[in-house]
Design a protein around this motif. Sequence first.
Motif, PDB file in Angstrom:
ATOM      1  N   SER A  75       0.824  -1.214   0.000  1.00 31.27           N
ATOM      2  CA  SER A  75       0.000   0.000   0.000  1.00 31.27           C
ATOM      3  C   SER A  75       0.852   1.256   0.000  1.00 31.27           C
ATOM      4  N   ARG A  79       0.687   4.195  -2.857  1.00 31.94           N
ATOM      5  CA  ARG A  79       0.412   5.593  -2.512  1.00 31.94           C
ATOM      6  C   ARG A  79       1.552   6.510  -2.922  1.00 31.94           C
ATOM      7  N   LEU A 112      -8.603   5.369   0.551  1.00 33.11           N
ATOM      8  CA  LEU A 112      -7.443   6.138   0.086  1.00 33.11           C
ATOM      9  C   LEU A 112      -7.787   7.626   0.071  1.00 33.11           C
ATOM     10  N   GLU A 114      -6.336   9.965  -1.672  1.00 31.58           N
ATOM     11  CA  GLU A 114      -6.122  10.562  -2.984  1.00 31.58           C
ATOM     12  C   GLU A 114      -7.174  10.089  -3.983  1.00 31.58           C
ATOM     13  N   LEU A 117      -5.985   8.152  -7.079  1.00 29.61           N
ATOM     14  CA  LEU A 117      -5.623   6.759  -6.831  1.00 29.61           C
ATOM     15  C   LEU A 117      -6.866   5.888  -6.685  1.00 29.61           C
TER      16      LEU A 117
END
Length: 139
Positions: A75, A79, A112, A114, A117
């Motif tokens: 992860s 990211r 997430l 973002e 993403l």
Amino acid sequence: NNNNYNNNNNNNVNENFENNSDYNVENTFFSTLSSPFPEHPQNKQELERRNKILVEKIKDCLIDSSSFNRFRELSRKFRNEEINPKQYCQQFFDLFGIEKGKLLFPEVASLLPEAHLRDSLSTIYTDFIRQPSSSLSSS
């Protein structure tokens, strides 16, 4: 063994997901037509609550702490954009398996921070679950 991980069988893990009102696959899996993921949390408290639940579910699905550490590293790389969405999805399903992965991935992606993403994972995941063999073979 001094770790906090459980060796639940698939039925128990699936039952826990399906019976938990905070993460009901039936209600969240395809919550919108535009995204296969649950809605992103609206505030910090919701994010923290859902993240805590998700971490426990992830630990329940993994055999040991080294597997959890592999998930965290995977992860982190995603990211930081060290790996692309397809690589993340493939490695995620390699780690969790298809059945457990399909239960976990939508919530992992929806948490997430973002948006770009989340969107990229949505596209890859939608393609992935539509494939009869549920594989991410190279294109």
